[in-house]
Motif scaffolding. Structure first.
Motif, PDB file in Angstrom:
ATOM      1  N   SER A  18      17.250  -2.869  -3.201  1.00 59.48           N
ATOM      2  CA  SER A  18      16.703  -1.528  -3.079  1.00 59.48           C
ATOM      3  C   SER A  18      15.849  -1.215  -4.303  1.00 59.48           C
ATOM      4  O   SER A  18      15.782  -1.985  -5.254  1.00 59.48           O
ATOM      5  CB  SER A  18      17.831  -0.510  -2.936  1.00 59.48           C
ATOM      6  OG  SER A  18      18.680  -0.562  -4.070  1.00 59.48           O
ATOM      7  N   CYS A  19      15.219  -0.044  -4.261  1.00 61.88           N
ATOM      8  CA  CYS A  19      14.331   0.384  -5.334  1.00 61.88           C
ATOM      9  C   CYS A  19      14.868   1.656  -5.972  1.00 61.88           C
ATOM     10  O   CYS A  19      15.568   2.442  -5.333  1.00 61.88           O
ATOM     11  CB  CYS A  19      12.935   0.657  -4.778  1.00 61.88           C
ATOM     12  SG  CYS A  19      12.158  -0.794  -4.056  1.00 61.88           S
ATOM     13  N   GLN A  25       9.736   0.273  -1.538  1.00 63.27           N
ATOM     14  CA  GLN A  25       9.896  -1.163  -1.319  1.00 63.27           C
ATOM     15  C   GLN A  25       8.896  -1.688  -0.298  1.00 63.27           C
ATOM     16  O   GLN A  25       8.630  -1.056   0.716  1.00 63.27           O
ATOM     17  CB  GLN A  25      11.312  -1.487  -0.849  1.00 63.27           C
ATOM     18  CG  GLN A  25      11.558  -2.981  -0.760  1.00 63.27           C
ATOM     19  CD  GLN A  25      13.032  -3.325  -0.608  1.00 63.27           C
ATOM     20  OE1 GLN A  25      13.895  -2.459  -0.691  1.00 63.27           O
ATOM     21  NE2 GLN A  25      13.317  -4.597  -0.389  1.00 63.27           N
ATOM     22  N   PHE A  26       8.349  -2.855  -0.595  1.00 60.04           N
ATOM     23  CA  PHE A  26       7.543  -3.631   0.342  1.00 60.04           C
ATOM     24  C   PHE A  26       7.875  -5.085   0.061  1.00 60.04           C
ATOM     25  O   PHE A  26       7.691  -5.556  -1.069  1.00 60.04           O
ATOM     26  CB  PHE A  26       6.045  -3.369   0.166  1.00 60.04           C
ATOM     27  CG  PHE A  26       5.192  -4.176   1.105  1.00 60.04           C
ATOM     28  CD1 PHE A  26       5.015  -3.771   2.416  1.00 60.04           C
ATOM     29  CD2 PHE A  26       4.602  -5.349   0.677  1.00 60.04           C
ATOM     30  CE1 PHE A  26       4.244  -4.524   3.285  1.00 60.04           C
ATOM     31  CE2 PHE A  26       3.825  -6.109   1.539  1.00 60.04           C
ATOM     32  CZ  PHE A  26       3.653  -5.697   2.848  1.00 60.04           C
ATOM     33  N   GLY A  27       8.373  -5.797   1.055  1.00 61.24           N
ATOM     34  CA  GLY A  27       8.788  -7.175   0.839  1.00 61.24           C
ATOM     35  C   GLY A  27       9.900  -7.227  -0.187  1.00 61.24           C
ATOM     36  O   GLY A  27      10.837  -6.431  -0.138  1.00 61.24           O
ATOM     37  N   TYR A  31       7.333  -0.698  -5.671  1.00 62.70           N
ATOM     38  CA  TYR A  31       6.042  -0.234  -6.179  1.00 62.70           C
ATOM     39  C   TYR A  31       6.134   1.244  -6.551  1.00 62.70           C
ATOM     40  O   TYR A  31       6.767   2.030  -5.859  1.00 62.70           O
ATOM     41  CB  TYR A  31       4.949  -0.400  -5.119  1.00 62.70           C
ATOM     42  CG  TYR A  31       4.736  -1.837  -4.737  1.00 62.70           C
ATOM     43  CD1 TYR A  31       3.769  -2.606  -5.362  1.00 62.70           C
ATOM     44  CD2 TYR A  31       5.531  -2.433  -3.769  1.00 62.70           C
ATOM     45  CE1 TYR A  31       3.586  -3.937  -5.032  1.00 62.70           C
ATOM     46  CE2 TYR A  31       5.358  -3.765  -3.426  1.00 62.70           C
ATOM     47  CZ  TYR A  31       4.388  -4.510  -4.060  1.00 62.70           C
ATOM     48  OH  TYR A  31       4.223  -5.822  -3.729  1.00 62.70           O
ATOM     49  N   HIS A  32       5.464   1.581  -7.641  1.00 62.13           N
ATOM     50  CA  HIS A  32       5.327   2.967  -8.058  1.00 62.13           C
ATOM     51  C   HIS A  32       3.840   3.231  -8.257  1.00 62.13           C
ATOM     52  O   HIS A  32       3.151   2.443  -8.920  1.00 62.13           O
ATOM     53  CB  HIS A  32       6.073   3.221  -9.365  1.00 62.13           C
ATOM     54  CG  HIS A  32       5.827   4.577  -9.930  1.00 62.13           C
ATOM     55  ND1 HIS A  32       6.408   5.715  -9.404  1.00 62.13           N
ATOM     56  CD2 HIS A  32       5.047   4.982 -10.960  1.00 62.13           C
ATOM     57  CE1 HIS A  32       5.992   6.763 -10.092  1.00 62.13           C
ATOM     58  NE2 HIS A  32       5.165   6.341 -11.039  1.00 62.13           N
ATOM     59  N   VAL A  33       3.352   4.305  -7.671  1.00 61.89           N
ATOM     60  CA  VAL A  33       1.957   4.684  -7.903  1.00 61.89           C
ATOM     61  C   VAL A  33       1.973   5.910  -8.796  1.00 61.89           C
ATOM     62  O   VAL A  33       2.637   6.902  -8.502  1.00 61.89           O
ATOM     63  CB  VAL A  33       1.186   4.930  -6.584  1.00 61.89           C
ATOM     64  CG1 VAL A  33       1.819   6.002  -5.727  1.00 61.89           C
ATOM     65  CG2 VAL A  33      -0.265   5.267  -6.866  1.00 61.89           C
ATOM     66  N   PHE A 141      -0.854   1.183 -10.200  1.00 57.32           N
ATOM     67  CA  PHE A 141       0.288   0.701  -9.422  1.00 57.32           C
ATOM     68  C   PHE A 141       1.167  -0.169 -10.300  1.00 57.32           C
ATOM     69  O   PHE A 141       0.685  -1.132 -10.890  1.00 57.32           O
ATOM     70  CB  PHE A 141      -0.175  -0.168  -8.250  1.00 57.32           C
ATOM     71  CG  PHE A 141      -0.760   0.585  -7.110  1.00 57.32           C
ATOM     72  CD1 PHE A 141       0.039   1.329  -6.262  1.00 57.32           C
ATOM     73  CD2 PHE A 141      -2.126   0.540  -6.875  1.00 57.32           C
ATOM     74  CE1 PHE A 141      -0.500   2.018  -5.197  1.00 57.32           C
ATOM     75  CE2 PHE A 141      -2.679   1.218  -5.808  1.00 57.32           C
ATOM     76  CZ  PHE A 141      -1.870   1.961  -4.971  1.00 57.32           C
ATOM     77  N   CYS A 142       2.453   0.150 -10.363  1.00 57.27           N
ATOM     78  CA  CYS A 142       3.428  -0.729 -11.004  1.00 57.27           C
ATOM     79  C   CYS A 142       4.178  -1.485  -9.913  1.00 57.27           C
ATOM     80  O   CYS A 142       4.384  -0.963  -8.810  1.00 57.27           O
ATOM     81  CB  CYS A 142       4.447   0.070 -11.803  1.00 57.27           C
ATOM     82  SG  CYS A 142       3.772   0.954 -13.221  1.00 57.27           S
TER      83      CYS A 142
END
Length: 155
Positions: A18-19, A25-27, A31-33, A141-142
């Motif tokens: 999880s994030c 989550q993707f794949g 990711y954090h924008v 994007f991180c």
């Protein structure tokens, strides 16, 4: 019975990886924008402070996912983790230095206009990539690996 076991395995995998809040989550990545605008280097530092790096885009589906995040958050320009400042014209993912296996540069880009060496994704180029001045300020994007949630797995 096999179907039930399959659902249990999928549930456990979903629970196990999880994030953090504020990450999507993707794949196998989160990711954090950021809606705050930073230079490419400061964006990289911010990502590193949170255990990540500026995003490495390795497929069309990942690129499309980031495009959707930009649209959802009203972002026109965002830094990605690529640069060619070590050797002009040789694009790598920083900080590890792996060469691009996938790219999505806008037509006529990269063009190294006035020494541009950092990678951005831009609405003005139909969400394709551009080389930009690393000191320009934009969103970023991180990316970091999805973390295993050991509390979600018994045994």
């Amino acid at each position: 019975m096999t179907r039930v076991i399959g659902y249990i395995v999928l549930f456990l995998l979903h629970t196990a990886f999880s994030c953090s809040p504020g990450w999507t989550q993707f794949g196998n990545s989160c990711y954090h924008v950021s809606t705050e605008h930073e230079s490419w280097m400061d964006g990289m530092r911010m990502c590193q402070m949170h255990g990540g790096y500026l995003a490495h885009v390795e497929s069309q589906s990942e690129d499309d996912f980031l495009k959707q995040l930009m649209k959802q958050n009203g972002i026109d320009e965002a830094w990605l983790g690529g640069s060619d400042w070590t050797m002009e014209g040789t694009w790598v993912w920083e900080p590890d230095g792996h060469m691009f296996l996938y790219s999505n540069f806008a037509q006529g880009r990269p063009n190294n206009y006035q020494g541009e060496n950092c990678l951005s994704k831009e609405h003005g180029h139909s969400y394709k990539w551009d080389d930009d001045d690393c000191d320009s300020h934009r969103s970023y994007f991180c990316e970091k690996p999805a973390v295993g949630n050991v509390n979600g797995i018994i045994g």
